[in-house]
Design a protein around this motif. Structure first.
Motif, PDB file in Angstrom:
ATOM      1  N   THR A 200      50.398  29.341  47.726  1.00  9.98           N
ATOM      2  CA  THR A 200      49.506  28.183  47.615  1.00  9.98           C
ATOM      3  C   THR A 200      48.078  28.492  48.044  1.00  9.98           C
ATOM      4  N   VAL A 201      47.770  29.763  48.292  1.00  6.88           N
ATOM      5  CA  VAL A 201      46.370  30.129  48.552  1.00  6.88           C
ATOM      6  C   VAL A 201      45.888  30.949  47.362  1.00  6.88           C
ATOM      7  N   ARG A 202      45.062  30.313  46.550  1.00  3.92           N
ATOM      8  CA  ARG A 202      44.682  30.919  45.279  1.00  3.92           C
ATOM      9  C   ARG A 202      43.955  32.248  45.474  1.00  3.92           C
ATOM     10  N   GLY A 203      43.136  32.330  46.549  1.00  4.03           N
ATOM     11  CA  GLY A 203      42.375  33.553  46.812  1.00  4.03           C
ATOM     12  C   GLY A 203      43.269  34.769  46.962  1.00  4.03           C
ATOM     13  N   TRP A 204      44.425  34.573  47.577  1.00  2.00           N
ATOM     14  CA  TRP A 204      45.344  35.699  47.775  1.00  2.00           C
ATOM     15  C   TRP A 204      45.940  36.133  46.440  1.00  2.00           C
ATOM     16  N   LEU A 205      46.294  35.157  45.617  1.00  2.00           N
ATOM     17  CA  LEU A 205      46.876  35.495  44.307  1.00  2.00           C
ATOM     18  C   LEU A 205      45.843  36.230  43.463  1.00  2.00           C
ATOM     19  N   ILE A 206      44.605  35.722  43.484  1.00  2.00           N
ATOM     20  CA  ILE A 206      43.534  36.381  42.725  1.00  2.00           C
ATOM     21  C   ILE A 206      43.331  37.801  43.265  1.00  2.00           C
ATOM     22  N   GLY A 207      43.350  37.931  44.586  1.00  2.00           N
ATOM     23  CA  GLY A 207      43.174  39.244  45.216  1.00  2.00           C
ATOM     24  C   GLY A 207      44.238  40.230  44.774  1.00  2.00           C
ATOM     25  N   LEU A 208      45.462  39.757  44.673  1.00  2.00           N
ATOM     26  CA  LEU A 208      46.556  40.649  44.259  1.00  2.00           C
ATOM     27  C   LEU A 208      46.350  41.131  42.828  1.00  2.00           C
ATOM     28  N   VAL A 209      46.001  40.199  41.951  1.00  2.00           N
ATOM     29  CA  VAL A 209      45.754  40.567  40.552  1.00  2.00           C
ATOM     30  C   VAL A 209      44.600  41.563  40.503  1.00  2.00           C
ATOM     31  N   LEU A 210      43.577  41.298  41.322  1.00  2.00           N
ATOM     32  CA  LEU A 210      42.417  42.200  41.387  1.00  2.00           C
ATOM     33  C   LEU A 210      42.857  43.601  41.838  1.00  2.00           C
ATOM     34  N   ALA A 211      43.719  43.651  42.850  1.00  2.00           N
ATOM     35  CA  ALA A 211      44.207  44.957  43.337  1.00  2.00           C
ATOM     36  C   ALA A 211      44.871  45.718  42.197  1.00  2.00           C
TER      37      ALA A 211
ATOM     38  N   PHE B 212      43.318  57.527  43.144  1.00  2.00           N
ATOM     39  CA  PHE B 212      42.152  56.782  43.613  1.00  2.00           C
ATOM     40  C   PHE B 212      42.377  55.278  43.438  1.00  2.00           C
ATOM     41  N   GLY B 213      42.952  54.914  42.294  1.00  2.00           N
ATOM     42  CA  GLY B 213      43.261  53.501  42.050  1.00  2.00           C
ATOM     43  C   GLY B 213      44.185  52.940  43.119  1.00  2.00           C
ATOM     44  N   ILE B 214      45.146  53.752  43.552  1.00  2.00           N
ATOM     45  CA  ILE B 214      46.080  53.313  44.600  1.00  2.00           C
ATOM     46  C   ILE B 214      45.319  53.095  45.912  1.00  2.00           C
ATOM     47  N   VAL B 215      44.399  54.023  46.224  1.00  2.00           N
ATOM     48  CA  VAL B 215      43.622  53.891  47.468  1.00  2.00           C
ATOM     49  C   VAL B 215      42.813  52.594  47.440  1.00  2.00           C
ATOM     50  N   VAL B 216      42.198  52.292  46.296  1.00  2.00           N
ATOM     51  CA  VAL B 216      41.412  51.054  46.175  1.00  2.00           C
ATOM     52  C   VAL B 216      42.334  49.840  46.336  1.00  2.00           C
ATOM     53  N   ALA B 217      43.497  49.905  45.674  1.00  2.00           N
ATOM     54  CA  ALA B 217      44.445  48.790  45.783  1.00  2.00           C
ATOM     55  C   ALA B 217      44.904  48.616  47.230  1.00  2.00           C
ATOM     56  N   LEU B 218      45.046  49.731  47.957  1.00  2.00           N
ATOM     57  CA  LEU B 218      45.460  49.659  49.361  1.00  2.00           C
ATOM     58  C   LEU B 218      44.463  48.837  50.176  1.00  2.00           C
ATOM     59  N   VAL B 219      43.171  49.062  49.918  1.00  2.00           N
ATOM     60  CA  VAL B 219      42.137  48.335  50.668  1.00  2.00           C
ATOM     61  C   VAL B 219      42.285  46.831  50.432  1.00  2.00           C
ATOM     62  N   VAL B 220      42.445  46.449  49.160  1.00  2.00           N
ATOM     63  CA  VAL B 220      42.567  45.018  48.841  1.00  2.00           C
ATOM     64  C   VAL B 220      43.821  44.441  49.489  1.00  2.00           C
TER      65      VAL B 220
ATOM     66  N   VAL C 238      54.181  48.324  41.569  1.00  2.00           N
ATOM     67  CA  VAL C 238      55.043  48.740  40.458  1.00  2.00           C
ATOM     68  C   VAL C 238      54.417  48.354  39.115  1.00  2.00           C
ATOM     69  N   VAL C 239      53.953  47.111  39.022  1.00  2.00           N
ATOM     70  CA  VAL C 239      53.392  46.655  37.744  1.00  2.00           C
ATOM     71  C   VAL C 239      52.119  47.440  37.414  1.00  2.00           C
ATOM     72  N   ALA C 240      51.247  47.609  38.406  1.00  2.00           N
ATOM     73  CA  ALA C 240      49.990  48.323  38.154  1.00  2.00           C
ATOM     74  C   ALA C 240      50.271  49.764  37.729  1.00  2.00           C
TER      75      ALA C 240
ATOM     76  N   LEU D 238      44.445  45.246  38.915  1.00  2.00           N
ATOM     77  CA  LEU D 238      43.466  45.594  37.873  1.00  2.00           C
ATOM     78  C   LEU D 238      42.610  46.779  38.303  1.00  2.00           C
ATOM     79  N   LEU D 239      42.194  46.789  39.576  1.00  2.00           N
ATOM     80  CA  LEU D 239      41.388  47.906  40.075  1.00  2.00           C
ATOM     81  C   LEU D 239      42.173  49.212  39.993  1.00  2.00           C
ATOM     82  N   CYS D 240      43.447  49.114  40.329  1.00  2.00           N
ATOM     83  CA  CYS D 240      44.295  50.311  40.290  1.00  2.00           C
ATOM     84  C   CYS D 240      44.378  50.849  38.863  1.00  2.00           C
ATOM     85  N   VAL D 241      44.633  49.962  37.917  1.00  2.00           N
ATOM     86  CA  VAL D 241      44.733  50.372  36.508  1.00  2.00           C
ATOM     87  C   VAL D 241      43.373  50.879  36.016  1.00  2.00           C
ATOM     88  N   GLY D 242      42.325  50.124  36.343  1.00  2.00           N
ATOM     89  CA  GLY D 242      40.986  50.484  35.872  1.00  2.00           C
ATOM     90  C   GLY D 242      40.537  51.838  36.388  1.00  2.00           C
ATOM     91  N   PHE D 243      40.724  52.081  37.686  1.00  2.00           N
ATOM     92  CA  PHE D 243      40.280  53.359  38.249  1.00  2.00           C
ATOM     93  C   PHE D 243      41.127  54.515  37.717  1.00  2.00           C
TER      94      PHE D 243
END
Lengths: 529, 309
Positions: free
Chosen positions: A36-47, A321-329, A377-379, A49-54
């Motif tokens: 129920t905290v939208r910011g966290w859900l968005i953050g996860l999707v961002l993590a 590198f994508g994993i490292v970025v996702a770790l930060v998020v 797993v999904v990323a 996407l960053l992993c895939v993108g990098f």
């Protein structure tokens, strides 16, 4: 002075489902809190996407080309054969062979085995103009049977080696050692290879009359007509340093004895020694026959391929590198999952609802672990094919990876994110403040990965130590390059091989997280909320 | 065994150099509203946190429904608490805040709707709690406390930030709960907020109970003591009364506040002494006066702003 008290009212039982205990209730409550905290859900999707993108960006930065003449390069890579098991292999040797129809045996005495090692500059194509005498440890000469001389074909061989004694080897990855000791003219060796239907058996002898079976194997689907003959090959040696030097081996065989049916006579062939083949060879292969003596000179290897020689990479290397970025998020979200409650005093509402503090922390840990695992797993499942595609498009050779390895990398990514998330949550519970917890999380869980190869340099002993003993050890789960004892090669971090096993590496990460969680549980119980 | 819904006995707790609780002892019976008053820093919130198992006491015990709070299974079904109304994740809606609490107690989702209606928050329930006024947060906090339909309610400063309409609503609501047999402990730093709703008042200061009595008893105790005297010669009147054993203080406005004797006795002392007076009034103190009188010596911070008229 007191108002008369009336009997305490019994609470209505509101349970509609059978009670499964406060622990599952706490787990469901924490899940509702998270989703129920939208910011966290968005953050996860961002993590994710960053992993895939990098991964795509890193993979797209890799280019491999074949250059002919002055700067005339086209995207592509040398030919790397795959063995019967789908693994990348080296398959370069000098072969003196004739067809064998049905069952049969070839026996030979090895009169001498000598070799040379290239001593010229590493940045030039190896040539016999600059050599010194010396025999590579895994130089192999002997008898080899194969259904086809196409590289990567199935085979079985009995051979003498530079320093590993007599070996019965088959299909690149398997071996059974025989008599040890080095081949010399004063202590000759006799070798024998026998085919019976699909079964190949290797023998050795030190007198030519008493034979000892070294190993046997069944090559399924072996055709009626196969090639059987003498071979010599000699791999790149690293005995003089990390760069590696091409080598060449020369063997003299006497007393060649062939039993069985054949269709045509003996022919000499150089397998996998053309310029398009990846394995570095020294000089051209040659075969000389005079009477009962056959002298064969060969260079190359018949063994599993190794990373730097094949010049290849894997999509999972691009993933790092994508994993490292996702770790930060994930660290930011996981710490916020509890420091947010401390910041606003909500932790008191939580602990009033579930006074079992360990249960609250466990419920939070399970929720954050599950979401981080899913993101990982999904990323990874998306990033690997994308990285693979980018690498292939740019002409890169990609080390073939088994389905097991791909599953291990994908599940491993989930586990690395999940274990890091739980550790970050624990740090949040210990430190109670977002800034401190995020900083601590990054120092413990991210910094070793950046420090390792980036700052210390992949060859530094400290970097190797970091990948053994810090949470970065878990990155070994992304190691997709196989090792083999049949290749004398520095399987080091600098060459892309992690200094710890995949599951052992994850266990190191898990140990850090378990320690943080234990301290968090202790402090949560001990301190006022 | 005491059958009180809340029983606090000999609680002591020290935060560094500060003795936050110093032998706090009181109890709350079912079917009553008990006011828990004292200046800021008197130990009210600490007592409530110890009651809810959030803070650990150094000594003494605190029981709800005859047990330690932490021993209760699904505690919100037995004890509802409003501890900090502002303690909300700002991006979570009020409804979802109640939803996770309902999940933690295995309460049906329908119950969330019921308590939202109960506190009159339905228009705001699906909005982010970060945008709520303090009054709306108080209503959400009361909804959360009522979620498990508990037999004991503990409300810490529920009137803070409430508009007059909200205060009237809470007062009525608390009375109705007591009428249905619930035990209600409601803390406030303003005595006036409790006048008319509290059956019993526990006045605390510096971590201990200063008075534990019904409202009538408290008022009577303080009010029987004071007589207002107007005289053309206040100093002389005061001197005469003091010689007769009374406490007498001349105020700035020239009146005399007399303590320790009744109005009747003041007249009996002054008349033979020939001191003129124009008015003798026995004063009935308000709850606020009693409170000031009780906590005057117990107020830790004498800035004067924490006790408003």
């Amino acid at each position: 002075m007191r108002v008369t008290s009336s009997p305490a009212r019994q609470p209505a039982n509101r349970t509609r489902r059978p009670a499964h205990g406060a622990a599952t209730a706490a787990l469901r409550a924490e899940w509702v809190k998270f989703r129920t905290v939208r910011g966290w859900l968005i953050g996860l999707v961002l993590a994710g996407l960053l992993c895939v993108g990098f991964t795509f960006v890193v993979a797209n930065g890799h280019h491999q080309g074949i250059c002919t003449g002055a700067g005339n390069c086209t995207a592509g890579h040398p030919f790397v054969p795959n063995g019967p098991g789908g693994e990348a292999v080296a398959d370069s040797y000098q072969y003196y062979t004739q067809p064998l129809i049905g069952d049969g045996t070839l026996t030979a005495r090895i009169g001498s085995l000598t070799g040379v090692i290239y001593t010229g500059p590493a940045n030039q194509a190896p040539s016999t103009a600059h050599t010194r005498a010396g025999l590579a440890g895994w130089a192999k000469v002997g008898i080899l049977l194969t259904p086809s001389t196409r590289q990567g074909s199935a085979y079985a061989a009995i051979c003498a080696t530079g320093s590993h004694g007599i070996q019965f080897q088959h299909n690149y990855t398997r071996d059974q050692p025989g008599r040890s000791g080095t081949q010399t003219s004063s202590s000759p060796r006799w070798l024998r290879l026998t085919r019976t239907a699909e079964t190949i058996t290797g023998y050795d002898s030190d007198n030519g009359t008493t034979w000892r079976q070294i190993g046997t194997t069944r090559l399924a689907g072996l055709p009626a007509t196969v090639d059987i003959g003498l071979f010599a090959t000699s791999p790149v040696t690293y005995q003089d340093g990390a760069t590696g030097a091409a080598t060449q081996a020369t063997a003299t065989f006497n007393d060649l004895t062939f039993t069985g049916r054949t269709a045509s006579g003996w022919t000499a062939r150089s397998i996998g020694m053309s310029p398009r083949d990846y394995y570095p060879t020294l000089g051209a292969g040659s075969t000389h026959r005079s009477g009962a003596n056959v002298t064969i000179t060969g260079s190359g290897d018949i063994a599993p391929a190794v990373a730097t020689l094949a010049g290849g990479s894997t999509a999972s290397e691009s993933l790092l590198f994508g994993i490292v970025v996702a770790l930060v998020v994930v660290i930011v979200i996981a710490t916020g999952f509890i420091t947010g409650e401390y910041r606003r005093g909500l932790i008191r509402t939580t602990l009033a609802a579930t006074p079992q503090r360990g249960v609250v922390l466990a419920a939070k840990a399970l929720v954050i672990a599950a979401v981080a695992f899913t993101v990982g797993v999904v990323a990874t499942a998306l990033a690997i094919p994308l990285g693979h595609h980018a690498l292939t498009t740019n002409g890169n050779y990609i080390f073939p990876t088994s389905t097991t390895t791909q599953v291990r990398v994908t599940v491993g990514a989930g586990l690395v994110l999940a274990l890091t998330a739980v550790g970050a949550l624990a740090l949040g519970a210990i430190l109670r403040r977002a800034a401190g917890a995020v900083t601590a999380g990054i120092i413990v869980y991210v910094l070793p990965n950046l420090l390792g190869p980036g700052v210390l340099g992949p060859g530094a002993p400290a970097a190797t130590w970091l990948y053994r003993a810090s949470p970065a050890a878990a990155f070994s789960v992304f190691g997709a390059l196989p090792r083999s004892a049949l290749v004398s090669y520095p399987f080091t971090l600098a060459n892309g091989y992690y200094p710890i096993g995949s599951w052992a590496g994850l266990a190191v990460l898990a140990a850090y997280t378990a320690a943080a969680l234990a301290l968090a549980t202790y402090l949560l119980h001990r301190r006022d909320a | 065994m005491n059958d009180a819904s809340i029983e606090v006995s000999g609680l002591r707790k020290r935060f560094g150099p500060t003795q936050a609780l110093d032998g706090m002892t009181f109890s709350v019976a079912a079917g009553t509203v008990t006011g828990f008053v004292g200046p800021n820093g008197a130990g009210k919130s600490t007592t409530i946190r110890v009651l809810l198992g959030l803070d650990y006491q150094d000594e003494g015990h605190a029981l709800v429904c005859g047990q330690r709070y932490a021993a209760l299974k699904y505690p919100l079904r037995r004890v509802g608490a409003l501890v900090e109304a502002a303690a909300l994740q700002p991006s979570r809606t009020g409804r979802n805040h109640l939803l996770w609490l309902a999940r933690s107690q295995r309460l049906p989702t329908d119950r969330v709707k019921e308590v939202i209606d109960l506190v009159g928050l339905d228009s705001a329930a699906r909005r982010r709690a970060g945008g709520y006024s303090l009054g709306m947060r108080q209503r959400l906090g009361i909804a959360a406390a009522m979620l498990g339909d508990p037999e004991v309610l503990i409300l810490d400063e529920p009137f803070n930030g409430m508009d007059p309409e909200g205060i009237i609503w809470i007062r009525g609501f608390l009375r109705s709960l007591a009428a249905r047999g619930r035990a209600v402990l409601v803390s406030s730093h303003l005595m006036g907020e409790l006048q008319g709703i509290a059956d019993q008042v526990v006045v605390v200061g510096r971590g201990r109970v200063l008075a534990d009595a019904t409202v009538d008893e408290l008022v009577a105790r303080a009010g029987s003591d004071r007589v207002l005297l107007r005289s053309p010669t206040p100093s002389e009147a005061a001197a005469v009364l003091q010689r007769a054993g009374a406490r007498a203080t001349v105020t700035d406005r020239g009146t005399v506040i007399v303590g320790g004797i009744t109005a009747q006795r003041v007249v009996e002392v002054l008349s033979p002494a020939g001191v003129a007076f124009s008015e003798v009034t026995a004063q009935r103190a308000s709850l606020e006066d009693v409170y000031l009188q009780l906590t005057g010596g117990a107020t830790q911070y004498r800035a004067g702003t924490q006790v408003q008229p």
